[in-house]
Design an enzyme around this catalytic site. Structure first.
Site, PDB file in Angstrom:
ATOM      1  N   ASP A 107     -12.270   6.784  14.125  1.00 42.51           N
ATOM      2  CA  ASP A 107     -12.967   7.836  13.378  1.00 42.51           C
ATOM      3  C   ASP A 107     -14.295   8.213  14.039  1.00 42.51           C
ATOM      4  OD1 ASP A 107     -14.036   5.367  12.664  1.00 42.51           O
ATOM      5  OD2 ASP A 107     -13.993   5.720  10.502  1.00 42.51           O
ATOM      6  N   ASP A 128      -3.875   4.348   4.372  1.00 40.54           N
ATOM      7  CA  ASP A 128      -2.840   4.048   3.377  1.00 40.54           C
ATOM      8  C   ASP A 128      -3.415   3.515   2.065  1.00 40.54           C
ATOM      9  OD1 ASP A 128      -3.584   1.590   4.314  1.00 40.54           O
ATOM     10  OD2 ASP A 128      -1.613   1.016   5.088  1.00 40.54           O
ATOM     11  N   ASP A 129      -4.756   3.334   2.021  1.00 41.44           N
ATOM     12  CA  ASP A 129      -5.380   2.976   0.742  1.00 41.44           C
ATOM     13  C   ASP A 129      -6.115   4.182   0.139  1.00 41.44           C
ATOM     14  OD1 ASP A 129      -7.412   2.966   2.605  1.00 41.44           O
ATOM     15  OD2 ASP A 129      -8.003   0.869   2.299  1.00 41.44           O
ATOM     16  N   ARG A 148       0.800  -1.231   0.000  1.00 41.89           N
ATOM     17  CA  ARG A 148       0.000   0.000   0.000  1.00 41.89           C
ATOM     18  C   ARG A 148       0.831   1.279   0.000  1.00 41.89           C
ATOM     19  NH1 ARG A 148      -5.295  -0.610   3.796  1.00 41.89           N
ATOM     20  NH2 ARG A 148      -5.966  -2.700   3.182  1.00 41.89           N
ATOM     21  N   HIS A 192     -13.607   3.407   0.129  1.00 42.73           N
ATOM     22  CA  HIS A 192     -14.012   2.249  -0.680  1.00 42.73           C
ATOM     23  C   HIS A 192     -15.366   1.682  -0.261  1.00 42.73           C
ATOM     24  CE1 HIS A 192     -12.510  -0.191   2.610  1.00 42.73           C
ATOM     25  NE2 HIS A 192     -11.296   0.305   2.459  1.00 42.73           N
TER      26      HIS A 192
HETATM   27  N1  UDP Z   1      -4.465  -0.774   9.717  1.00 43.81           N
HETATM   28  C1  UDP Z   1      -3.617  -0.808  10.812  1.00 43.81           C
HETATM   29  N2  UDP Z   1      -3.388  -2.003  11.410  1.00 43.81           N
HETATM   30  C2  UDP Z   1      -3.966  -3.165  10.987  1.00 43.81           C
HETATM   31  C3  UDP Z   1      -4.831  -3.108   9.880  1.00 43.81           C
HETATM   32  C4  UDP Z   1      -5.075  -1.890   9.270  1.00 43.81           C
HETATM   33  O1  UDP Z   1      -3.071   0.217  11.210  1.00 43.81           O
HETATM   34  O2  UDP Z   1      -3.723  -4.203  11.566  1.00 43.81           O
HETATM   35  C5  UDP Z   1      -4.698   0.508   9.045  1.00 43.81           C
HETATM   36  C6  UDP Z   1      -4.465   0.411   7.565  1.00 43.81           C
HETATM   37  O3  UDP Z   1      -3.114   0.621   7.261  1.00 43.81           O
HETATM   38  C7  UDP Z   1      -5.388   1.481   7.024  1.00 43.81           C
HETATM   39  C8  UDP Z   1      -6.536   1.485   8.030  1.00 43.81           C
HETATM   40  O4  UDP Z   1      -6.028   0.884   9.217  1.00 43.81           O
HETATM   41  O5  UDP Z   1      -4.769   2.753   7.001  1.00 43.81           O
HETATM   42  C9  UDP Z   1      -7.751   0.739   7.537  1.00 43.81           C
HETATM   43  O6  UDP Z   1      -7.389  -0.584   7.256  1.00 43.81           O
HETATM   44  P1  UDP Z   1      -8.030  -1.406   6.044  1.00 43.81           P
HETATM   45  O7  UDP Z   1      -8.047  -0.553   4.807  1.00 43.81           O
HETATM   46  O8  UDP Z   1      -7.276  -2.702   5.921  1.00 43.81           O
HETATM   47  O9  UDP Z   1      -9.485  -1.769   6.539  1.00 43.81           O
HETATM   48  P2  UDP Z   1     -10.867  -0.978   6.402  1.00 43.81           P
HETATM   49  O10 UDP Z   1     -11.105  -0.403   7.756  1.00 43.81           O
HETATM   50  O11 UDP Z   1     -10.734   0.056   5.341  1.00 43.81           O
HETATM   51  O12 UDP Z   1     -11.824  -2.058   6.045  1.00 43.81           O
HETATM   52 MN    MN Z   2      -9.464   0.399   3.718  1.00 45.75          MN
END
Ligand code: UDP
Ligand code: MN
Length: 277
Positions: free
Chosen positions: A189, A102-103, A29, A213
């Protein structure tokens, strides 16, 4: 023209951009981020992660911050990182705190356009909710009561003005943010929204140009992506993808589509096929 440039540079320098990451995403990422939009705000963007990475630290000119937070997706770990982001911003002299995952791809000029319209000396909480209505939770001190507030999805990015962050700081700085997350048992958040919206009565200002996303990326109008501020992508458990539908590099070269997007927005960038540089 020069005056305009100076103004933009000054605005950019007044923003603290933070990216939340974790060790296992450094390659997959952070590479696409550091190769693309990070270059438009190299001095202003800091990466908050949970391990050292000398190679990445060199590439980013020392902008990797090891928070020593746990490297898990649990609330505590994510709140620990957000807490570190907030504290680092508070210690800086910057006027705006903008958080990203980071995405996220951040269209830096579009972010500047947005922030130029707001006064950092006033209270501003700018972002985009992913829920259709405010979140409702039991009142932490009186469970028979319900409170509700809007929060900006962290995965779409959000910004806080210095004025609002300063008002938040008695409950959010010096590690108190993590304690608050724990006591109300909400993700980072949502906790931001709780502090701004519920505790301080400053509601979220919805910025439609932030995109996580949770939205379907292929529905994005890529003929005119310029006003959009953030983009994202995700690969679901069944391996299906939610990514921008955009011409450019092959899927193998550019699975996140960030390089293709970067060339669409900034065709003269060094690695872009039509670069005139
Ligand atoms: N992240 C983290 N530790 C983890 C998994 C995710 O710090 O073990 C961070 C990741 O780098 C990103 C954010 O948390 O910036 C959200 O993670 P992800 O996109 O995998 O999941 P989402 O919450 O979007 O489904
Ligand atoms: Mn994500």
């Amino acid at each position: 023209l020069n005056v305009q440039y100076q103004k933009r540079k000054k605005l950019l320098d007044s923003i603290f951009l933070s990216i939340k990451s974790t060790k296992r995403f450094h390659k997959s990422r952070l590479e696409p981020v550091i190769n693309t939009w990070f270059n438009l705000a190299r001095d202003q963007t800091w990466i908050f992660t949970d391990d050292d990475d000398p190679e990445l630290n060199r590439k980013t000119n020392g902008h990797i911050i090891n928070t020593h937070c746990p490297s898990t997706h649990y609330r505590q770990a994510l709140c620990c990182k957000m807490s570190a982001e907030f504290d680092t911003f508070m210690k800086s002299q910057k006027s705006w705190f903008c958080h990203f995952d980071d995405d996220n791809y951040v269209n830096v000029p579009a972010l500047l356009d947005l922030l130029s319209k707001y006064d950092h000396k006033e209270d501003w909480y700018l972002g985009k909710p992913s829920l259709k209505s405010p979140i409702k939770i039991p009142h932490p001190d009186n469970k028979s009561e319900e409170i509700s507030f809007w929060f900006a999805t962290g995965g779409a990015g959000f910004c806080l003005s210095r004025a609002l962050a300063t008002r938040m700081s008695p409950v959010a700085s010096g590690g108190k943010f993590t304690d608050l997350c724990d006591s109300i048992q909400l993700p980072d958040d949502v906790t931001m929204g709780y502090i701004a919206g519920h505790l301080l009565g400053r509601n979220l200002t919805v910025i439609p140009q932030f995109h996580s996303h949770f939205e379907t990326m292929r529905f994005m109008d890529m003929k005119n992506p310029h006003p959009e501020i953030t983009f994202s992508y995700v690969r679901y458990a069944d391996d299906s993808l939610n990514v921008l539908e955009i011409d450019g590099f092959s899927e193998e070269e550019d699975p996140t589509r960030f390089r293709s997007l970067h060339c669409l927005l900034f065709p003269n960038f060094s690695f872009c096929p039509n670069s005139k540089r």
